[in-house]
Write a protein that holds these residues in place. Structure first.
Motif, PDB file in Angstrom:
ATOM      1  N   PHE A  64       0.713  -1.240  -0.165  1.00 52.32           N
ATOM      2  CA  PHE A  64      -0.186   0.030   0.199  1.00 52.32           C
ATOM      3  C   PHE A  64       0.831   1.458   0.179  1.00 52.32           C
ATOM      4  N   ASP A  65       1.878   1.447   0.451  1.00 51.92           N
ATOM      5  CA  ASP A  65       3.136   2.165   0.677  1.00 51.92           C
ATOM      6  C   ASP A  65       1.944   3.799   1.711  1.00 51.92           C
ATOM      7  N   ASN A  66       2.357   4.079   0.853  1.00 49.67           N
ATOM      8  CA  ASN A  66       2.139   6.008   1.251  1.00 49.67           C
ATOM      9  C   ASN A  66       0.488   6.064   1.084  1.00 49.67           C
ATOM     10  N   GLY A  67      -0.212   5.150   0.402  1.00 53.42           N
ATOM     11  CA  GLY A  67      -2.096   5.205  -0.303  1.00 53.42           C
ATOM     12  C   GLY A  67      -2.200   5.918  -1.118  1.00 53.42           C
ATOM     13  N   ALA A  68      -1.057   6.626  -1.667  1.00 52.61           N
ATOM     14  CA  ALA A  68      -1.757   7.221  -2.952  1.00 52.61           C
ATOM     15  C   ALA A  68      -2.212   6.289  -3.981  1.00 52.61           C
ATOM     16  N   GLU A  69      -1.828   5.075  -3.822  1.00 53.39           N
ATOM     17  CA  GLU A  69      -2.467   4.441  -5.379  1.00 53.39           C
ATOM     18  C   GLU A  69      -4.173   3.770  -5.073  1.00 53.39           C
ATOM     19  N   TYR A  70      -4.335   3.926  -3.985  1.00 54.98           N
ATOM     20  CA  TYR A  70      -5.638   4.766  -3.263  1.00 54.98           C
ATOM     21  C   TYR A  70      -6.407   5.434  -3.182  1.00 54.98           C
ATOM     22  N   ARG A  71      -5.996   6.615  -3.377  1.00 56.40           N
ATOM     23  CA  ARG A  71      -6.314   8.416  -3.472  1.00 56.40           C
ATOM     24  C   ARG A  71      -7.090   8.527  -1.600  1.00 56.40           C
ATOM     25  N   VAL A  72      -6.003   7.356  -0.630  1.00 58.57           N
ATOM     26  CA  VAL A  72      -5.937   7.485   0.901  1.00 58.57           C
ATOM     27  C   VAL A  72      -4.542   8.282   1.185  1.00 58.57           C
ATOM     28  N   ASN A  73      -4.201   8.950   2.595  1.00 61.63           N
ATOM     29  CA  ASN A  73      -3.103   8.791   3.530  1.00 61.63           C
ATOM     30  C   ASN A  73      -3.374   8.092   3.725  1.00 61.63           C
ATOM     31  N   MET A  74      -1.863   6.952   4.643  1.00 64.72           N
ATOM     32  CA  MET A  74      -0.939   6.314   4.919  1.00 64.72           C
ATOM     33  C   MET A  74      -0.534   6.205   5.910  1.00 64.72           C
ATOM     34  N   GLN A  75      -0.702   6.312   6.711  1.00 64.08           N
ATOM     35  CA  GLN A  75       0.256   5.841   8.212  1.00 64.08           C
ATOM     36  C   GLN A  75       0.449   5.061   8.804  1.00 64.08           C
ATOM     37  N   TYR A  76       1.611   4.475   9.113  1.00 66.21           N
ATOM     38  CA  TYR A  76       1.601   2.622   9.774  1.00 66.21           C
ATOM     39  C   TYR A  76       2.581   2.679  11.419  1.00 66.21           C
ATOM     40  N   PHE A  77       1.747   2.149  12.415  1.00 63.06           N
ATOM     41  CA  PHE A  77       1.832   2.453  13.488  1.00 63.06           C
ATOM     42  C   PHE A  77       2.279   0.232  13.927  1.00 63.06           C
ATOM     43  N   THR A  78       3.702   0.712  14.068  1.00 62.84           N
ATOM     44  CA  THR A  78       3.896  -1.199  14.364  1.00 62.84           C
ATOM     45  C   THR A  78       4.068  -1.547  16.313  1.00 62.84           C
ATOM     46  N   GLU A  79       3.482  -2.796  16.601  1.00 63.90           N
ATOM     47  CA  GLU A  79       3.453  -2.980  17.287  1.00 63.90           C
ATOM     48  C   GLU A  79       4.944  -4.244  17.371  1.00 63.90           C
ATOM     49  N   GLU A  80       6.040  -4.120  18.649  1.00 63.42           N
ATOM     50  CA  GLU A  80       6.950  -5.147  18.877  1.00 63.42           C
ATOM     51  C   GLU A  80       6.385  -5.954  19.212  1.00 63.42           C
ATOM     52  N   ALA A  81       5.353  -6.218  19.980  1.00 59.70           N
ATOM     53  CA  ALA A  81       5.032  -6.994  20.661  1.00 59.70           C
ATOM     54  C   ALA A  81       2.980  -7.229  20.566  1.00 59.70           C
ATOM     55  N   PRO A  82       2.853  -8.025  20.179  1.00 55.34           N
ATOM     56  CA  PRO A  82       0.757  -8.129  20.219  1.00 55.34           C
ATOM     57  C   PRO A  82       0.248  -7.568  21.795  1.00 55.34           C
ATOM     58  N   LEU A  83      -0.610  -6.199  21.466  1.00 56.43           N
ATOM     59  CA  LEU A  83      -0.993  -5.732  22.299  1.00 56.43           C
ATOM     60  C   LEU A  83      -2.706  -5.541  22.158  1.00 56.43           C
ATOM     61  N   GLY A  84      -2.963  -6.615  21.746  1.00 53.57           N
ATOM     62  CA  GLY A  84      -4.607  -6.661  21.363  1.00 53.57           C
ATOM     63  C   GLY A  84      -5.112  -5.596  20.561  1.00 53.57           C
ATOM     64  N   THR A  85      -6.237  -5.890  20.547  1.00 53.15           N
ATOM     65  CA  THR A  85      -7.059  -4.974  19.670  1.00 53.15           C
ATOM     66  C   THR A  85      -7.058  -3.604  20.300  1.00 53.15           C
ATOM     67  N   ALA A  86      -7.294  -3.225  21.246  1.00 51.83           N
ATOM     68  CA  ALA A  86      -7.377  -1.817  21.604  1.00 51.83           C
ATOM     69  C   ALA A  86      -5.946  -1.313  22.324  1.00 51.83           C
ATOM     70  N   GLY A  87      -5.272  -2.066  22.623  1.00 52.07           N
ATOM     71  CA  GLY A  87      -3.852  -2.074  22.763  1.00 52.07           C
ATOM     72  C   GLY A  87      -2.962  -1.326  21.680  1.00 52.07           C
ATOM     73  N   SER A  88      -3.320  -2.157  20.575  1.00 52.76           N
ATOM     74  CA  SER A  88      -2.845  -1.767  19.013  1.00 52.76           C
ATOM     75  C   SER A  88      -3.300  -0.370  18.197  1.00 52.76           C
ATOM     76  N   VAL A  89      -4.297   0.256  19.203  1.00 52.71           N
ATOM     77  CA  VAL A  89      -4.973   1.298  19.233  1.00 52.71           C
ATOM     78  C   VAL A  89      -4.779   2.769  19.825  1.00 52.71           C
ATOM     79  N   LYS A  90      -3.651   1.679  20.668  1.00 56.23           N
ATOM     80  CA  LYS A  90      -3.456   3.143  21.604  1.00 56.23           C
ATOM     81  C   LYS A  90      -1.696   3.221  21.599  1.00 56.23           C
ATOM     82  N   ASN A  91      -1.576   2.284  20.840  1.00 61.06           N
ATOM     83  CA  ASN A  91      -0.407   2.559  20.190  1.00 61.06           C
ATOM     84  C   ASN A  91      -0.079   3.909  18.902  1.00 61.06           C
TER      85      ASN A  91
END
Length: 565
Positions: A64-91
């Motif tokens: 997806f890269d930065n999302g330009a091909e899909y006409r959206v803006n994308m940023q990425y947030f990587t968990e180094e260890a699993p954080l669960g669904t809510a924990g990943s959003v907190k990240n």
């Protein structure tokens, strides 16, 4: 309005199709399932997207890269260890400075997300859960609301006796930034198990809105296949790549279809595919890009990924074939079977229903695969070698395999036979021996258990007890991580190649009877055989001559296995 796509899932329940790739990158209708979510967000104006990542994050970033091909803006947030669904959003908290939407990357849906946002704002909610109605809520989180949408109760994956509603949590949420304050940083925290029950206890404005439309949680292989069928049937509003050449028949760019091929829609055939003369493609089939299907092959209700090869006369029935799989001429793959990427089914091989073959496996010519192939590199037609049947313990020679092999051996000898089993002193050998004995008993054989002995003693026992044969299990002297199953005939010798082939054929076809409950015989444990064996040996040697020769004897042996001798 900002959106978070949760895309950190490993997809263990979807293996082997998720071996080597994250779940959001599994294709649905020839596109990664996450692209359907991105298209849905874009349709309703959600173009500022944060993506939470954990398992193999580079796959999603690179695609997806930065999302330009899909006409959206994308940023990425990587968990180094699993954080669960809510924990990943907190990240991703630094990205979330206003009301935001959360959606899973691995569901297929066409729900009107704008309606959920409007409802959230009208109610002044802190959190709004998007709900949908399902016919069987047992695998989902059930949610009860009042008529105004206020949530009063949660129940995760209820039993039928606990089902009190058909409205379930879709994993789509509209949230205010302050909910992130309730999520502890750097630890596993889940929306449905932790956060929402906490907000309910604290009487925060927690609402649910039931939306009409299509929603499928692709949580297992059956749902994965169903999602493809729903796309082709038009049950979900999502883009299908290619052009609709006829009603319900989509062709990709450069597809080469022989005039003698028979295509019955709805089907999707990807870019650059080549279908030969006499090929039959039945409804609800998806064929990925670059597939080669040779003459007289038949495909029904199956999903093929990119660059799959089907040889002449091959037949698929409700199967999933991952990328670069080769199914060579006259082979057959049946309902519910899944073949992992880069695997090869040689000519005239058969994969039975619901069998899973992990990536990079070889199924030899004319083999019948009737159990999943996870470890090892191949499923051989010929299982006997120079030392009986030898393979890696619990990988190539498993308990399940040994049980079926014991049944096949007895079936080759006839009904009601008397058989011996034994093993060396090592626990892995004893485990396989128990499985062999159970398989023999399952078809009505009388089993004599010789205990922990050596191979020559086993041969002697078969002769002296007048048995039809036996199997001795030992750790291989060539490799300590392998076990060898030595098959003995009624004379105490090795099986002939003719008998080995008979056993192999029965095993591959699973063509052995099953005894009813009154014909299963108890195992008999044989004692005193060691003494009889030693006495028989002494009768064959000239003990006096040996004493007179005053020979020196050097003993080199494994005391763990042979001390009793």
């Amino acid at each position: 309005m900002k959106t978070i796509i949760m895309a950190g899932g490993e997809g263990s329940r979807l293996r082997p199709i998720t071996c080597g790739r994250p779940k959001p990158m599994v294709p649905v209708a020839n596109r990664p399932v996450m692209t359907h979510i991105v298209d849905l967000l874009k349709r309703y104006g959600f173009v500022d997207i944060g993506v939470t990542l954990h398992y193999k994050p580079e796959f999603i970033r690179d695609y997806f890269d930065n999302g330009a091909e899909y006409r959206v803006n994308m940023q990425y947030f990587t968990e180094e260890a699993p954080l669960g669904t809510a924990g990943s959003v907190k990240n991703a908290q630094t990205f979330l400075d206003q009301t935001f939407l959360v959606i899973s990357s691995d569901a297929l849906t066409d729900l009107d997300l704008s309606r959920a946002v409007d409802f959230h704002r009208r109610q002044g909610a802190m959190a709004t859960l998007v709900l949908t109605r399902v016919s069987c809520p047992l695998e989902y989180g059930v949610v009860i609301t009042r008529p105004d949408g206020v949530i009063t109760r949660f129940l995760e994956k209820p039993a039928w006796g606990e089902v009190f509603s058909d409205t379930v949590n879709t994993g789509i949420y509209v949230l205010e930034p302050e909910v992130l304050d309730y999520i502890p940083p750097g630890q596993i925290f889940d929306f449905s198990k932790d956060l929402f029950p906490l907000l309910l206890r604290e009487k925060k404005p927690l609402f649910g809105v039931v939306l009409p439309g299509y929603w499928c949680d692709i949580g297992n292989l059956q749902q994965y296949v169903q999602a493809h069928q729903d796309v082709l049937a038009g049950r979900v509003q999502t883009a299908i790549p290619g052009r609709e050449a006829a009603s319900g028949i989509w062709f990709g760019e450069g597809a080469d279809i022989h005039p003698g091929a028979c295509i019955q829609g709805p089907v999707l055939i990807g870019d650059g595919c080549c279908l030969g003369a006499g090929v039959q493609v039945a409804p609800y089939t998806t064929i990925g890009d670059g597939c080669l299907i040779q003459e007289q092959a038949s495909v029904k209700r199956s999903v093929l990924w990119n660059n799959v090869y089907l040889g002449a006369g091959a037949a698929l029935r409700g199967a999933v074939l991952c990328s670069r799989v080769q199914v060579r001429a006259n082979s057959e793959v049946y309902e519910g079977a899944v073949i992992g990427s880069d695997s090869v089914l040689a000519e005239r091989s058969v994969v039975r229903p619901d069998v899973k073959i992990w990536p990079n496996k070889l199924v030899e010519s004319s083999s019948v695969v009737n159990s999943s192939l996870v470890w090892g590199a191949r499923w051989p037609k010929k299982i006997f070698g120079t030392e009986g049947v030898t393979g890696l313990f619990n990988i190539e020679v498993t308990v399940e395999f040994a049980c079926r092999l014991g049944a096949a051996f007895c079936a080759a000898l006839g009904t009601g036979v008397k058989m011996a089993v034994s093993a060396d002193s090592y626990p892995p050998s004893q485990v396989i021996k128990e499985a062999l004995a159970s398989g023999m008993q399952s078809i009505g054989a009388k089993v004599y258990d010789l205990g922990a002995v050596i191979t020559p003693l086993h041969r002697f026992a078969v002769r002296s007890l007048k048995l039809r044969g036996g199997v001795h299990v030992k750790i291989s002297h060539r490799r300590p991580d392998q076990v060898s199953l030595i098959f003995i005939n009624e004379k105490g010798g090795n099986l002939s190649r003719v008998m080995e082939r008979k056993v192999e054929n029965i095993l591959l076809r699973e063509d052995f009877p099953r005894a009813d409950i009154v014909r299963v015989q108890p195992r008999e444990f044989v004692s005193g055989m060691l003494e009889s064996y030693l006495q028989a040996l002494l009768q064959e040697v000239d003990a006096a001559s040996i004493r007179e020769a005053r020979l020196r004897l050097i003993m080199a042996y494994n005391p763990h296995n042979l001390d009793s001798f």
